[in-house]
Scaffold this motif. Structure first.
Motif, PDB file in Angstrom:
ATOM      1  N   CYS A 270       0.810  -1.221   0.000  1.00 54.68           N
ATOM      2  CA  CYS A 270       0.000   0.000   0.000  1.00 54.68           C
ATOM      3  C   CYS A 270       0.842   1.270   0.000  1.00 54.68           C
ATOM      4  CB  CYS A 270      -0.982  -0.008   1.169  1.00 54.68           C
ATOM      5  SG  CYS A 270      -0.178  -0.019   2.780  1.00 54.68           S
ATOM      6  N   VAL A 271       2.134   1.190   0.312  1.00 57.58           N
ATOM      7  CA  VAL A 271       2.963   2.405   0.318  1.00 57.58           C
ATOM      8  C   VAL A 271       3.843   2.534  -0.935  1.00 57.58           C
ATOM      9  CG1 VAL A 271       2.998   2.593   2.829  1.00 57.58           C
ATOM     10  CG2 VAL A 271       4.845   1.378   1.675  1.00 57.58           C
ATOM     11  N   THR A 272       3.693   1.622  -1.891  1.00 51.83           N
ATOM     12  CA  THR A 272       4.527   1.654  -3.098  1.00 51.83           C
ATOM     13  C   THR A 272       4.566   3.019  -3.781  1.00 51.83           C
ATOM     14  OG1 THR A 272       4.389  -0.714  -3.484  1.00 51.83           O
ATOM     15  CG2 THR A 272       4.827   0.649  -5.410  1.00 51.83           C
ATOM     16  N   PRO A 273       3.455   3.695  -3.945  1.00 48.06           N
ATOM     17  CA  PRO A 273       3.513   4.978  -4.655  1.00 48.06           C
ATOM     18  C   PRO A 273       4.409   6.028  -3.979  1.00 48.06           C
ATOM     19  CG  PRO A 273       1.238   4.224  -4.467  1.00 48.06           C
ATOM     20  CD  PRO A 273       2.077   3.319  -3.617  1.00 48.06           C
ATOM     21  N   VAL A 274       4.611   5.925  -2.684  1.00 51.56           N
ATOM     22  CA  VAL A 274       5.404   6.930  -1.973  1.00 51.56           C
ATOM     23  C   VAL A 274       6.590   6.318  -1.222  1.00 51.56           C
ATOM     24  CG1 VAL A 274       3.482   8.553  -1.736  1.00 51.56           C
ATOM     25  CG2 VAL A 274       3.854   6.811   0.030  1.00 51.56           C
ATOM     26  N   CYS A 275       6.873   5.078  -1.472  1.00 57.18           N
ATOM     27  CA  CYS A 275       7.916   4.367  -0.718  1.00 57.18           C
ATOM     28  C   CYS A 275       9.321   4.846  -1.096  1.00 57.18           C
ATOM     29  CB  CYS A 275       7.805   2.863  -0.971  1.00 57.18           C
ATOM     30  SG  CYS A 275       9.011   1.908  -0.036  1.00 57.18           S
ATOM     31  N   ARG A 276      10.124   5.127  -0.081  1.00 59.32           N
ATOM     32  CA  ARG A 276      11.522   5.501  -0.293  1.00 59.32           C
ATOM     33  C   ARG A 276      12.467   4.394   0.158  1.00 59.32           C
ATOM     34  NH1 ARG A 276      11.763  11.292   2.353  1.00 59.32           N
ATOM     35  NH2 ARG A 276       9.658  10.947   3.060  1.00 59.32           N
TER      36      ARG A 276
END
Length: 139
Positions: free
Chosen positions: A99-105
């Motif tokens: 669920c955090v792929t779009p903003v994952c660092r």
């Protein structure tokens, strides 16, 4: 990083084969020596054989031996082969979703760490880690 037992056992088996490259070892012999599942080791040896790292013979005097010199078997290649179905983290898997792929660092850093790990292994061959021959006499 953590390697699967599949890779761990595969590396141990290759280290043993490299210790006596002219000798065939049965999977039962290697499994007993390292205290691992014979069935699991058979699967590992089959994969190594399919990819030309190990040669196998059936029957009396049969077993597994290196298919080419240990100095030509790069550790990074072995780990890539044995870990090919194992993603470092869920989002690296082909069907992995996060669920955090779009903003994952984190993902990029983990990819870099994995690449550095494999690059280090690419600098060594099986000849560099072969078990010393005297261990054979003790077993």
């Amino acid at each position: 990083m953590r390697l699967t037992s599949f890779t761990d056992y595969g590396l141990r088996a290759l280290m043993r084969l490299a210790s006596a490259p002219d000798r065939a070892f049965s999977t039962a012999e290697i499994a007993d020596e390292f205290g691992v599942s014979r069935n699991h080791l058979n699967k590992i040896v089959q994969r190594l054989a399919r990819h030309g790292i190990v040669a196998t013979r059936r029957g009396a005097g049969g077993g597994a031996m290196l298919a080419r010199p240990a100095s030509e078997i790069v550790l990074g290649d072995v780990v890539r082969l044995l870990e090919q179905d194992q993603a470092l983290v869920e989002c690296f898997a082909p069907d992995g979703a996060c669920c955090v792929t779009p903003v994952c660092r984190l993902k990029g850093r983990l990819r870099g760490a994995e690449a550095a790990f494999l690059a280090e292994l690419d600098r060594s061959t099986l000849a560099d880690i072969a078990l010393p021959a005297p261990l054979l006499a003790a077993s």
